[in-house]
Scaffold this motif. Structure first.
Motif, mmCIF file in Angstrom:
data_model
loop_
_atom_site.group_PDB
_atom_site.id
_atom_site.type_symbol
_atom_site.label_atom_id
_atom_site.label_comp_id
_atom_site.label_asym_id
_atom_site.label_seq_id
_atom_site.Cartn_x
_atom_site.Cartn_y
_atom_site.Cartn_z
ATOM 1 N N THR A 12 -16.119 9.689 -13.870
ATOM 2 C CA THR A 12 -14.835 9.074 -14.171
ATOM 3 C C THR A 12 -14.051 10.016 -15.079
ATOM 4 N N GLY A 13 -12.724 9.934 -15.006
ATOM 5 C CA GLY A 13 -11.894 10.836 -15.791
ATOM 6 C C GLY A 13 -11.964 12.262 -15.274
ATOM 7 N N ALA A 14 -12.178 12.393 -13.990
ATOM 8 C CA ALA A 14 -12.412 13.701 -13.378
ATOM 9 C C ALA A 14 -11.199 14.620 -13.408
ATOM 10 N N GLY A 15 -10.025 14.082 -13.692
ATOM 11 C CA GLY A 15 -8.830 14.915 -13.758
ATOM 12 C C GLY A 15 -8.616 15.565 -15.110
ATOM 13 N N GLY A 16 -9.402 15.169 -16.096
ATOM 14 C CA GLY A 16 -9.265 15.727 -17.444
ATOM 15 C C GLY A 16 -10.161 16.933 -17.666
ATOM 16 N N ALA A 17 -10.026 17.535 -18.814
ATOM 17 C CA ALA A 17 -10.777 18.752 -19.139
ATOM 18 C C ALA A 17 -12.282 18.516 -19.126
ATOM 19 N N MET A 18 -12.738 17.438 -19.750
ATOM 20 C CA MET A 18 -14.179 17.160 -19.777
ATOM 21 C C MET A 18 -14.694 16.819 -18.378
ATOM 22 N N GLY A 19 -13.942 16.019 -17.636
ATOM 23 C CA GLY A 19 -14.347 15.680 -16.278
ATOM 24 C C GLY A 19 -14.474 16.901 -15.398
ATOM 25 N N ARG A 20 -13.517 17.824 -15.531
ATOM 26 C CA ARG A 20 -13.548 19.075 -14.774
ATOM 27 C C ARG A 20 -14.784 19.895 -15.148
ATOM 28 N N ALA A 21 -15.092 19.947 -16.435
ATOM 29 C CA ALA A 21 -16.255 20.712 -16.900
ATOM 30 C C ALA A 21 -17.558 20.109 -16.374
ATOM 31 N N TYR A 22 -17.662 18.781 -16.441
ATOM 32 C CA TYR A 22 -18.851 18.123 -15.881
ATOM 33 C C TYR A 22 -18.961 18.408 -14.391
ATOM 34 N N ALA A 23 -17.856 18.314 -13.677
ATOM 35 C CA ALA A 23 -17.872 18.547 -12.228
ATOM 36 C C ALA A 23 -18.341 19.963 -11.907
ATOM 37 N N ALA A 24 -17.827 20.930 -12.629
ATOM 38 C CA ALA A 24 -18.219 22.327 -12.382
ATOM 39 C C ALA A 24 -19.711 22.530 -12.623
ATOM 40 N N GLU A 25 -20.207 21.982 -13.724
ATOM 41 C CA GLU A 25 -21.625 22.163 -14.058
ATOM 42 C C GLU A 25 -22.532 21.440 -13.071
ATOM 43 N N LEU A 26 -22.235 20.183 -12.784
ATOM 44 C CA LEU A 26 -23.075 19.423 -11.859
ATOM 45 C C LEU A 26 -23.039 20.015 -10.450
ATOM 46 N N SER A 27 -21.869 20.475 -10.055
ATOM 47 C CA SER A 27 -21.726 21.111 -8.748
ATOM 48 C C SER A 27 -22.577 22.380 -8.664
ATOM 49 N N SER A 28 -22.640 23.128 -9.752
ATOM 50 C CA SER A 28 -23.421 24.371 -9.754
ATOM 51 C C SER A 28 -24.916 24.107 -9.597
ATOM 52 N N HIS A 29 -25.332 22.881 -9.860
ATOM 53 C CA HIS A 29 -26.734 22.488 -9.696
ATOM 54 C C HIS A 29 -26.981 21.745 -8.389
ATOM 55 N N GLY A 30 -25.973 21.720 -7.506
ATOM 56 C CA GLY A 30 -26.155 21.157 -6.170
ATOM 57 C C GLY A 30 -25.780 19.704 -5.992
ATOM 58 N N ILE A 72 -23.937 8.243 -12.997
ATOM 59 C CA ILE A 72 -22.530 8.135 -13.372
ATOM 60 C C ILE A 72 -22.318 8.877 -14.688
ATOM 61 N N VAL A 73 -21.246 9.664 -14.751
ATOM 62 C CA VAL A 73 -20.823 10.321 -15.981
ATOM 63 C C VAL A 73 -19.462 9.748 -16.337
ATOM 64 N N ASN A 74 -19.350 9.179 -17.532
ATOM 65 C CA ASN A 74 -18.076 8.623 -17.968
ATOM 66 C C ASN A 74 -17.363 9.630 -18.858
ATOM 67 N N ALA A 75 -16.434 10.358 -18.274
ATOM 68 C CA ALA A 75 -15.626 11.312 -19.028
ATOM 69 C C ALA A 75 -14.222 10.759 -19.257
ATOM 70 N N ALA A 76 -13.994 9.525 -18.819
ATOM 71 C CA ALA A 76 -12.681 8.896 -18.995
ATOM 72 C C ALA A 76 -12.530 8.460 -20.448
ATOM 73 N N ARG A 77 -11.314 8.574 -20.927
ATOM 74 C CA ARG A 77 -11.063 8.091 -22.283
ATOM 75 C C ARG A 77 -10.180 6.852 -22.168
ATOM 76 N N ALA A 78 -10.398 5.958 -23.092
ATOM 77 C CA ALA A 78 -9.600 4.725 -23.093
ATOM 78 C C ALA A 78 -9.435 4.272 -24.532
ATOM 79 N N ALA A 79 -8.239 3.962 -24.907
ATOM 80 C CA ALA A 79 -7.974 3.438 -26.246
ATOM 81 C C ALA A 79 -8.184 1.929 -26.224
ATOM 82 N N ARG A 80 -9.023 1.453 -27.097
ATOM 83 C CA ARG A 80 -9.288 0.024 -27.196
ATOM 84 C C ARG A 80 -9.057 -0.394 -28.642
ATOM 85 N N ASP A 81 -8.682 -1.621 -28.835
ATOM 86 C CA ASP A 81 -8.375 -2.098 -30.175
ATOM 87 C C ASP A 81 -9.504 -2.913 -30.802
ATOM 88 N N ARG A 82 -10.722 -2.767 -30.260
ATOM 89 C CA ARG A 82 -11.842 -3.509 -30.824
ATOM 90 C C ARG A 82 -13.147 -2.762 -30.604
#
Length: 115
Positions: free
Chosen positions: A12-30, A98-108
């Motif tokens: 999740t959050g695959a369009g962000g910097a962390m999501g992209r980094a996770y995708a690149a690393e996991l992809s490199s491992h098949g 599942i890797v949660n790289a999405a960020r979400a602002a929550r008030d609690r």
């Protein structure tokens, strides 16, 4: 052969910097990847969707086959989360992680958050 060869991972959050980094690393491992970005309810979210699609395109062109899919889903509901799993399973047959790289602002605190 990588340590995650043909394991299906949702990011999740695959369009962000962390999501992209996770995708690149996991992809490199098949790994096979479902790259999830929230539906663009706001104009600024459209860039994230485009970025997730670009990440999937990069991974697929590098591998010469479909190893990643970009999904646009509202993951803020149980139904949306279920849709992510269903669409990932439809694309790759199963889900292993599942890797949660999405960020979400929550008030609690998470302990006080409803499902």
């Amino acid at each position: 052969m990588g340590t995650l060869q043909d394991r299906v991972i949702v990011i999740t959050g695959a369009g962000g910097a962390m999501g992209r980094a996770y995708a690149a690393e996991l992809s490199s491992h098949g790994a096979l990847l479902a790259l999830v970005q929230v539906e663009p309810a706001r104009t600024e979210a459209i860039a994230g969707v485009r970025a997730a699609i670009d990440v999937a395109d990069e991974i697929n062109s590098r591998n010469g086959q479909e190893r990643a899919v970009a999904l646009t889903v509202d993951t803020s509901t149980w139904e949306g989360a279920g849709e992510v799993i269903a669409r990932t399973a439809a694309a790759f047959g199963t889900v292993h992680g599942i890797v949660n790289a999405a960020r979400a602002a929550r008030d609690r605190l998470i302990l006080r958050t409803e499902p």
